[in-house]
Design an enzyme around this catalytic site. Structure first.
Site, PDB file in Angstrom:
ATOM      1  N   THR A  43       4.705  -1.945  -2.160  1.00 18.34           N
ATOM      2  CA  THR A  43       3.329  -2.371  -1.920  1.00 18.34           C
ATOM      3  C   THR A  43       2.816  -3.273  -3.032  1.00 18.34           C
ATOM      4  N   CYS A  44       2.988  -2.853  -4.275  1.00 15.72           N
ATOM      5  CA  CYS A  44       2.398  -3.573  -5.405  1.00 15.72           C
ATOM      6  C   CYS A  44       2.865  -5.029  -5.440  1.00 15.72           C
ATOM      7  N   CYS A  49      -1.025  -5.293  -5.386  1.00 15.97           N
ATOM      8  CA  CYS A  49      -1.570  -5.783  -6.657  1.00 15.97           C
ATOM      9  C   CYS A  49      -1.237  -7.253  -6.948  1.00 15.97           C
ATOM     10  N   LYS A  52      -2.452  -9.904  -4.302  1.00 16.85           N
ATOM     11  CA  LYS A  52      -3.923  -9.773  -4.358  1.00 16.85           C
ATOM     12  C   LYS A  52      -4.468 -10.454  -5.607  1.00 16.85           C
ATOM     13  N   TYR A 100      13.532  -7.677  -8.827  1.00 14.74           N
ATOM     14  CA  TYR A 100      13.657  -6.225  -8.618  1.00 14.74           C
ATOM     15  C   TYR A 100      15.081  -5.849  -8.210  1.00 14.74           C
ATOM     16  N   GLY A 176     -15.367  -1.230   5.536  1.00 19.15           N
ATOM     17  CA  GLY A 176     -14.984  -0.348   4.428  1.00 19.15           C
ATOM     18  C   GLY A 176     -15.722  -0.734   3.165  1.00 19.15           C
ATOM     19  N   GLY A 177     -15.726   0.208   2.215  1.00 19.67           N
ATOM     20  CA  GLY A 177     -16.440  -0.058   0.966  1.00 19.67           C
ATOM     21  C   GLY A 177     -15.638   0.353  -0.249  1.00 19.67           C
ATOM     22  N   GLY A 178     -14.303   0.509  -0.069  1.00 20.96           N
ATOM     23  CA  GLY A 178     -13.445   0.917  -1.187  1.00 20.96           C
ATOM     24  C   GLY A 178     -12.913  -0.289  -1.939  1.00 20.96           C
ATOM     25  N   TYR A 179     -11.890  -0.022  -2.769  1.00 26.30           N
ATOM     26  CA  TYR A 179     -11.257  -1.070  -3.578  1.00 26.30           C
ATOM     27  C   TYR A 179     -10.899  -2.286  -2.712  1.00 26.30           C
ATOM     28  N   GLU A 183     -12.565  -5.950  -2.937  1.00 27.25           N
ATOM     29  CA  GLU A 183     -11.766  -7.022  -3.549  1.00 27.25           C
ATOM     30  C   GLU A 183     -11.570  -8.181  -2.568  1.00 27.25           C
ATOM     31  N   ARG A 200     -20.132   2.176   5.817  1.00 27.79           N
ATOM     32  CA  ARG A 200     -20.891   3.234   6.494  1.00 27.79           C
ATOM     33  C   ARG A 200     -21.774   4.051   5.551  1.00 27.79           C
ATOM     34  N   ASP A 330       2.224   7.064  -4.269  1.00 25.90           N
ATOM     35  CA  ASP A 330       1.194   7.159  -3.228  1.00 25.90           C
ATOM     36  C   ASP A 330       1.523   8.185  -2.143  1.00 25.90           C
ATOM     37  N   THR A 338      -0.430   1.663  -9.288  1.00 28.41           N
ATOM     38  CA  THR A 338       0.935   1.343  -9.703  1.00 28.41           C
ATOM     39  C   THR A 338       1.344   1.986 -11.035  1.00 28.41           C
ATOM     40  N   HIS A 462     -17.689 -11.653 -32.422  1.00 33.13           N
ATOM     41  CA  HIS A 462     -18.831 -12.451 -32.001  1.00 33.13           C
ATOM     42  C   HIS A 462     -18.445 -13.918 -31.827  1.00 33.13           C
ATOM     43  N   GLU A 467     -18.792  -7.356 -27.292  1.00 33.61           N
ATOM     44  CA  GLU A 467     -19.310  -6.877 -28.580  1.00 33.61           C
ATOM     45  C   GLU A 467     -20.422  -5.852 -28.371  1.00 33.61           C
TER      46      GLU A 467
HETATM   47  C1  LIG Z   1      -4.015  -4.514  -1.209  1.00 33.67           C
HETATM   48  C2  LIG Z   1      -3.662  -3.562  -2.335  1.00 33.67           C
HETATM   49  C3  LIG Z   1      -4.002  -3.895  -3.629  1.00 33.67           C
HETATM   50  C4  LIG Z   1      -3.673  -3.030  -4.669  1.00 33.67           C
HETATM   51  N1  LIG Z   1      -4.032  -3.382  -5.936  1.00 33.67           N
HETATM   52  C5  LIG Z   1      -3.725  -2.575  -6.962  1.00 33.67           C
HETATM   53  C6  LIG Z   1      -4.056  -2.951  -8.291  1.00 33.67           C
HETATM   54  O1  LIG Z   1      -4.652  -3.994  -8.527  1.00 33.67           O
HETATM   55  N2  LIG Z   1      -3.696  -2.119  -9.303  1.00 33.67           N
HETATM   56  C7  LIG Z   1      -3.024  -0.946  -9.066  1.00 33.67           C
HETATM   57  O2  LIG Z   1      -2.689  -0.236 -10.028  1.00 33.67           O
HETATM   58  N3  LIG Z   1      -2.703  -0.557  -7.806  1.00 33.67           N
HETATM   59  C8  LIG Z   1      -3.042  -1.351  -6.761  1.00 33.67           C
HETATM   60  N4  LIG Z   1      -2.694  -0.979  -5.488  1.00 33.67           N
HETATM   61  C9  LIG Z   1      -2.009   0.313  -5.284  1.00 33.67           C
HETATM   62  C10 LIG Z   1      -0.498   0.198  -5.603  1.00 33.67           C
HETATM   63  O3  LIG Z   1       0.054  -0.889  -4.881  1.00 33.67           O
HETATM   64  C11 LIG Z   1       0.215   1.488  -5.222  1.00 33.67           C
HETATM   65  O4  LIG Z   1      -0.425   2.569  -5.868  1.00 33.67           O
HETATM   66  C12 LIG Z   1       1.684   1.461  -5.636  1.00 33.67           C
HETATM   67  O5  LIG Z   1       2.366   0.382  -5.062  1.00 33.67           O
HETATM   68  C13 LIG Z   1       2.368   2.776  -5.231  1.00 33.67           C
HETATM   69  O6  LIG Z   1       3.730   2.731  -5.546  1.00 33.67           O
HETATM   70  P1  LIG Z   1       4.758   3.696  -4.798  1.00 33.67           P
HETATM   71  O7  LIG Z   1       6.059   3.543  -5.524  1.00 33.67           O
HETATM   72  O8  LIG Z   1       4.195   5.044  -4.658  1.00 33.67           O
HETATM   73  O9  LIG Z   1       4.883   3.121  -3.328  1.00 33.67           O
HETATM   74  P2  LIG Z   1       5.149   1.677  -2.736  1.00 33.67           P
HETATM   75  O10 LIG Z   1       4.996   0.611  -3.756  1.00 33.67           O
HETATM   76  O11 LIG Z   1       4.308   1.611  -1.516  1.00 33.67           O
HETATM   77  O12 LIG Z   1       6.683   1.706  -2.335  1.00 33.67           O
HETATM   78  C14 LIG Z   1       7.182   2.504  -1.313  1.00 33.67           C
HETATM   79  C15 LIG Z   1       8.385   1.817  -0.690  1.00 33.67           C
HETATM   80  O13 LIG Z   1       9.061   2.746   0.144  1.00 33.67           O
HETATM   81  C16 LIG Z   1       9.549   2.062   1.286  1.00 33.67           C
HETATM   82  N5  LIG Z   1       9.773   3.075   2.321  1.00 33.67           N
HETATM   83  C17 LIG Z   1       8.850   3.819   2.993  1.00 33.67           C
HETATM   84  N6  LIG Z   1       9.453   4.717   3.788  1.00 33.67           N
HETATM   85  C18 LIG Z   1      10.788   4.543   3.638  1.00 33.67           C
HETATM   86  C19 LIG Z   1      11.929   5.186   4.191  1.00 33.67           C
HETATM   87  N7  LIG Z   1      11.816   6.197   5.029  1.00 33.67           N
HETATM   88  N8  LIG Z   1      13.159   4.748   3.818  1.00 33.67           N
HETATM   89  C20 LIG Z   1      13.290   3.709   2.941  1.00 33.67           C
HETATM   90  N9  LIG Z   1      12.241   3.086   2.379  1.00 33.67           N
HETATM   91  C21 LIG Z   1      11.005   3.505   2.714  1.00 33.67           C
HETATM   92  C22 LIG Z   1       8.457   1.067   1.593  1.00 33.67           C
HETATM   93  O14 LIG Z   1       8.950  -0.005   2.363  1.00 33.67           O
HETATM   94  C23 LIG Z   1       8.027   0.633   0.196  1.00 33.67           C
HETATM   95  O15 LIG Z   1       8.729  -0.508  -0.231  1.00 33.67           O
HETATM   96  C24 LIG Z   1      -2.989  -1.815  -4.415  1.00 33.67           C
HETATM   97  C25 LIG Z   1      -2.633  -1.482  -3.099  1.00 33.67           C
HETATM   98  C26 LIG Z   1      -2.964  -2.349  -2.078  1.00 33.67           C
HETATM   99  C27 LIG Z   1      -2.569  -1.987  -0.663  1.00 33.67           C
HETATM  100  N1  LIG Z   2      -7.617  -2.602  -8.196  1.00 36.96           N
HETATM  101  C1  LIG Z   2      -6.911  -1.527  -7.879  1.00 36.96           C
HETATM  102  O1  LIG Z   2      -6.450  -0.784  -8.725  1.00 36.96           O
HETATM  103  C2  LIG Z   2      -6.662  -1.221  -6.429  1.00 36.96           C
HETATM  104  C3  LIG Z   2      -6.880  -2.183  -5.452  1.00 36.96           C
HETATM  105  C4  LIG Z   2      -6.649  -1.861  -4.137  1.00 36.96           C
HETATM  106  C5  LIG Z   2      -6.196  -0.585  -3.796  1.00 36.96           C
HETATM  107  N2  LIG Z   2      -5.998   0.329  -4.775  1.00 36.96           N
HETATM  108  C6  LIG Z   2      -5.559   1.715  -4.429  1.00 36.96           C
HETATM  109  O2  LIG Z   2      -5.380   1.810  -3.041  1.00 36.96           O
HETATM  110  C7  LIG Z   2      -6.176   2.886  -2.544  1.00 36.96           C
HETATM  111  C8  LIG Z   2      -6.597   2.579  -1.145  1.00 36.96           C
HETATM  112  O3  LIG Z   2      -7.638   1.597  -1.136  1.00 36.96           O
HETATM  113  P1  LIG Z   2      -8.576   1.472   0.135  1.00 36.96           P
HETATM  114  O4  LIG Z   2      -9.660   0.511  -0.190  1.00 36.96           O
HETATM  115  O5  LIG Z   2      -7.742   1.260   1.348  1.00 36.96           O
HETATM  116  O6  LIG Z   2      -9.105   2.936   0.311  1.00 36.96           O
HETATM  117  P2  LIG Z   2     -10.458   3.650  -0.134  1.00 36.96           P
HETATM  118  O7  LIG Z   2     -10.264   5.070   0.211  1.00 36.96           O
HETATM  119  O8  LIG Z   2     -10.838   3.279  -1.519  1.00 36.96           O
HETATM  120  O9  LIG Z   2     -11.542   3.009   0.838  1.00 36.96           O
HETATM  121  C9  LIG Z   2     -11.538   3.231   2.223  1.00 36.96           C
HETATM  122  C10 LIG Z   2     -12.906   2.843   2.748  1.00 36.96           C
HETATM  123  O10 LIG Z   2     -12.887   2.879   4.157  1.00 36.96           O
HETATM  124  C11 LIG Z   2     -14.004   3.621   4.623  1.00 36.96           C
HETATM  125  N3  LIG Z   2     -13.600   4.239   5.887  1.00 36.96           N
HETATM  126  C12 LIG Z   2     -12.612   5.152   6.102  1.00 36.96           C
HETATM  127  N4  LIG Z   2     -12.539   5.469   7.409  1.00 36.96           N
HETATM  128  C13 LIG Z   2     -13.480   4.727   8.047  1.00 36.96           C
HETATM  129  C14 LIG Z   2     -13.904   4.591   9.384  1.00 36.96           C
HETATM  130  N5  LIG Z   2     -13.338   5.306  10.376  1.00 36.96           N
HETATM  131  N6  LIG Z   2     -14.902   3.728   9.675  1.00 36.96           N
HETATM  132  C15 LIG Z   2     -15.482   3.013   8.687  1.00 36.96           C
HETATM  133  N7  LIG Z   2     -15.134   3.093   7.401  1.00 36.96           N
HETATM  134  C16 LIG Z   2     -14.148   3.935   7.078  1.00 36.96           C
HETATM  135  C17 LIG Z   2     -14.297   4.615   3.522  1.00 36.96           C
HETATM  136  O11 LIG Z   2     -15.628   5.043   3.588  1.00 36.96           O
HETATM  137  C18 LIG Z   2     -14.012   3.777   2.281  1.00 36.96           C
HETATM  138  O12 LIG Z   2     -15.101   3.009   1.911  1.00 36.96           O
HETATM  139  C19 LIG Z   2      -7.308   3.017  -3.547  1.00 36.96           C
HETATM  140  O13 LIG Z   2      -7.856   4.298  -3.554  1.00 36.96           O
HETATM  141  C20 LIG Z   2      -6.639   2.692  -4.831  1.00 36.96           C
HETATM  142  O14 LIG Z   2      -6.056   3.867  -5.360  1.00 36.96           O
HETATM  143  C21 LIG Z   2      -6.234   0.036  -6.081  1.00 36.96           C
END
Ligand SMILES: Cc1cc2nc3c(=O)[nH]c(=O)nc-3n(C[C@H](O)[C@H](O)[C@H](O)COP(=O)(O)OP(=O)(O)OC[C@H]3O[C@@H](n4cnc5c(N)ncnc54)[C@H](O)[C@@H]3O)c2cc1C
Ligand SMILES: NC(=O)c1ccc[n+]([C@@H]2O[C@H](COP(=O)([O-])OP(=O)(O)OC[C@H]3O[C@@H](n4cnc5c(N)ncnc54)[C@H](O)[C@@H]3O)[C@@H](O)[C@H]2O)c1
Length: 479
Positions: A43-44, A49, A52, A100, A176-179, A183, A200, A330, A338, A462, A467
């Site tokens: 994902t990252c 990440c 993004k 990787y 939605g209103g999360g990260y 972003e 919501r 995750d 990450t 400064h 600061e």
């Molecule tokens: C849009 C977005 C932006 C983000 N921005 C940030 C950020 O700015 N900073 C931050 O710290 N975090 C960020 N995150 C969160 C971060 O990406 C995740 O927390 C992190 O990647 C989790 O790592 P992981 O190793 O748990 O899983 P992942 O990186 O999701 O890796 C899991 C892997 O397992 C593989 N897989 C799944 N099932 C199977 C299977 N059965 N067999 C073989 N392979 C499989 C998948 O294809 C995937 O490649 C963001 C996430 C998203 C979606």
């Molecule tokens: N900068 C970063 O570090 C970064 C960036 C992106 C993602 N992430 C990670 O990924 C995770 C997931 O991010 P996310 O934004 O998908 O999740 P989130 O849980 O932060 O936000 C989900 C949002 O969707 C809303 N929602 C859920 N169900 C709904 C429904 N049925 N109808 C309307 N609204 C609904 C929730 O109220 C919430 O605002 C984060 O918690 C964070 O850990 C981190």
């Protein structure tokens, strides 16, 4: 002599899985295999990440050009070209995926490009039909975005799809209103997309410091995001020309939907919301949360327990109910970041292969939301801290020099939450350009247990925005 094919079989080649596999093989000398069903980096690197953050950079240049003209530069902004950017983005992701793969090969990890599931506590079955035994199995399969359970939700896109758009939409509704919602609202607005966001709840970014949330919401509106809180989507369907019943304004003839590569063209979408409005958008992005990838992996069949939303239940050492099976990242839905997945992977290797049982420390994790401006945070929010003990709140909110000179309205916030009893800084919250960089450093002090007086003893740099963190003399309030 081991009777298993491998000492460790890692399922998932994302942040946590790759790090654990590399360290177990390269440093602890274990015989390691890893299966990845999609692209290496997870994902990252592929859909989180990294792409993004590159989009965050891309979206900032428009405003910079505007600002630069106030500084005397004669610059012409001819607009943003998505094709140029996405071409470069795809090349960069290909390069990183190659890195990787090389890192794994260089550490001696055997990789399988296949989906994996568990057959028994020591056996992994691949989609290729092969099976392998391992003394330990590490599940690091991450999570995936979820759409809400409503008719036609498939017409909307999720964050994974953003990076595959053939063109940028002219207008988008973000739910939605999360990260992710916040972003992408800022990124797309910065790239010139007409962004509407429905959340919501009463205020976006639930769980963060209230004052910081308020300032981010204000800044997003200044950026042009049409943010509606207390609002949700009720219905959506494809818009057909002339179907303008109940609509606030007639649909512009120029509106068109931008297909996701390999997906059918669905056309603009007509959306009804809880506030009674009916509007047409080129795209709807569901940023409504993520679900752990634990389905159809044979986990429950062998005794691994799943918690809320399908998260794998683990103890402090990331061990599941089945002693040979561990899970990190995750898929365990602890702190979904990450660096945390990486830490959990390292602690797993230390525990299982280096004979040094190591718990992951989930306390005082600094993090950033890459909105514009960014939100950097570590420790307790004001609301959490005042429920815990008597506190002092130090904060400063002001227009930063660089943008004030260009007559821009945005404010920044520097905020410290201090324990009245121990004087320790319990929380630090920064809303500012570059807050992600700032909070990394402030996080060290907070993690070390620094007191307000330690901050005060530090001489200011400064002129900077940060600061203020060491020059706030009087508490704004106590609670
Ligand atoms: C849009 C977005 C932006 C983000 N921005 C940030 C950020 O700015 N900073 C931050 O710290 N975090 C960020 N995150 C969160 C971060 O990406 C995740 O927390 C992190 O990647 C989790 O790592 P992981 O190793 O748990 O899983 P992942 O990186 O999701 O890796 C899991 C892997 O397992 C593989 N897989 C799944 N099932 C199977 C299977 N059965 N067999 C073989 N392979 C499989 C998948 O294809 C995937 O490649 C963001 C996430 C998203 C979606
Ligand atoms: N900068 C970063 O570090 C970064 C960036 C992106 C993602 N992430 C990670 O990924 C995770 C997931 O991010 P996310 O934004 O998908 O999740 P989130 O849980 O932060 O936000 C989900 C949002 O969707 C809303 N929602 C859920 N169900 C709904 C429904 N049925 N109808 C309307 N609204 C609904 C929730 O109220 C919430 O605002 C984060 O918690 C964070 O850990 C981190």
């Amino acid at each position: 002599m081991s009777t298993f094919d491998y000492d460790l079989f890692v399922i998932g080649g994302g942040s946590g899985g790759v790090r654990a596999a590399r360290v177990a093989a390269g440093e602890a000398g274990a015989k390691v295999a890893l299966a990845e069903e999609d692209r290496y980096g997870g994902t990252c690197v592929i859909r989180g990440c990294v792409p993004k953050k590159l989009m965050v950079f891309a979206s900032g240049y428009g405003g910079m050009v505007e600002e630069a003209t106030h500084y005397g530069w004669d610059m012409l902004n001819r607009g943003f070209d998505w094709q140029t950017f996405s071409g470069h983005l795809n090349n960069e992701l290909d390069r990183l995926e190659g890195v990787y793969r090389k890192l794994l090969a260089g550490s001696g990890v055997t990789t399988y490009d296949a989906r994996a599931r568990l057959k028994d506590p020591h056996t992994v079955e691949l989609s290729t039909g092969e099976t392998f035994t391992a003394k330990h199995i590490l599940v690091a399969t991450g999570g995936r975005p979820v759409r809400p359970d409503m008719p036609n939700a498939h017409l909307g896109i999720v964050s994974d799809d953003i990076f595959h758009l053939e063109n940028l939409p002219k207008s988008i509704l973000i739910i939605g209103g999360g990260y992710i919602a916040c972003e992408f609202a800022c990124i797309l607005a910065g790239l010139g997309v007409d962004v509407t966001q429905y959340y919501r709840g009463a205020q976006i970014l639930r769980g963060f410091d209230d004052e910081a949330r308020g300032l981010i919401a204000e800044s997003m509106r200044e950026l042009g995001v049409d943010l509606h809180t207390g609002t949700n989507i009720v219905e959506m369907d494809c818009y057909r020309e002339g179907d303008d019943d109940g609509m606030d304004a007639p649909v512009e003839a120029t509106q068109y939907a931008m297909p996701v590569k390999d997906a059918p063209q669905e056309g603009p979408l007509k959306v009804k919301s809880t506030n009674g409005h009916i509007k047409v958008f080129d795209q709807v992005l569901f940023a409504t949360g993520r679900r752990p990838n634990s389905d159809d992996m044979g986990l429950e069949e062998i005794g691994v327990t799943l918690g809320r939303g399908g998260a794998i239940e683990v103890d402090e050492y990331s061990q599941t109910k089945v002693p040979s099976v561990y899970a990190i990242g995750d898929v365990t839905d602890r702190v979904n970041l990450t660096p945390v997945a990486i830490r959990e992977g390292m602690a797993f290797v230390e525990t299982v292969f280096n004979g040094n049982p190591t718990k992951v420390d989930h306390d005082l994790i600094p993090s950033a939301v890459f909105t514009q401006p960014e939100l950097g945070t570590v420790g307790l929010t004001e609301e959490q801290a005042r429920d815990q003990e008597p506190i002092e709140v130090y904060c400063a909110s002001f227009r930063p020099m660089q943008s004030a000179f260009a007559d821009k309205p945005g404010r920044v916030l520097m905020k410290l939450i201090v324990s009245q009893e121990t004087r320790k800084v319990l929380g630090c919250h920064i809303v500012a350009p570059g807050a992600g960089e700032m909070i990394q450093l402030a996080g060290i002090a907070v993690k070390m247990g620094a007191t307000k007086e330690d901050f005060d003893r530090t001489v200011a740099v400064h002129p900077t925005m940060s600061e203020e963190i060491v020059t706030m003399r009087k508490p704004m309030r106590t609670a």
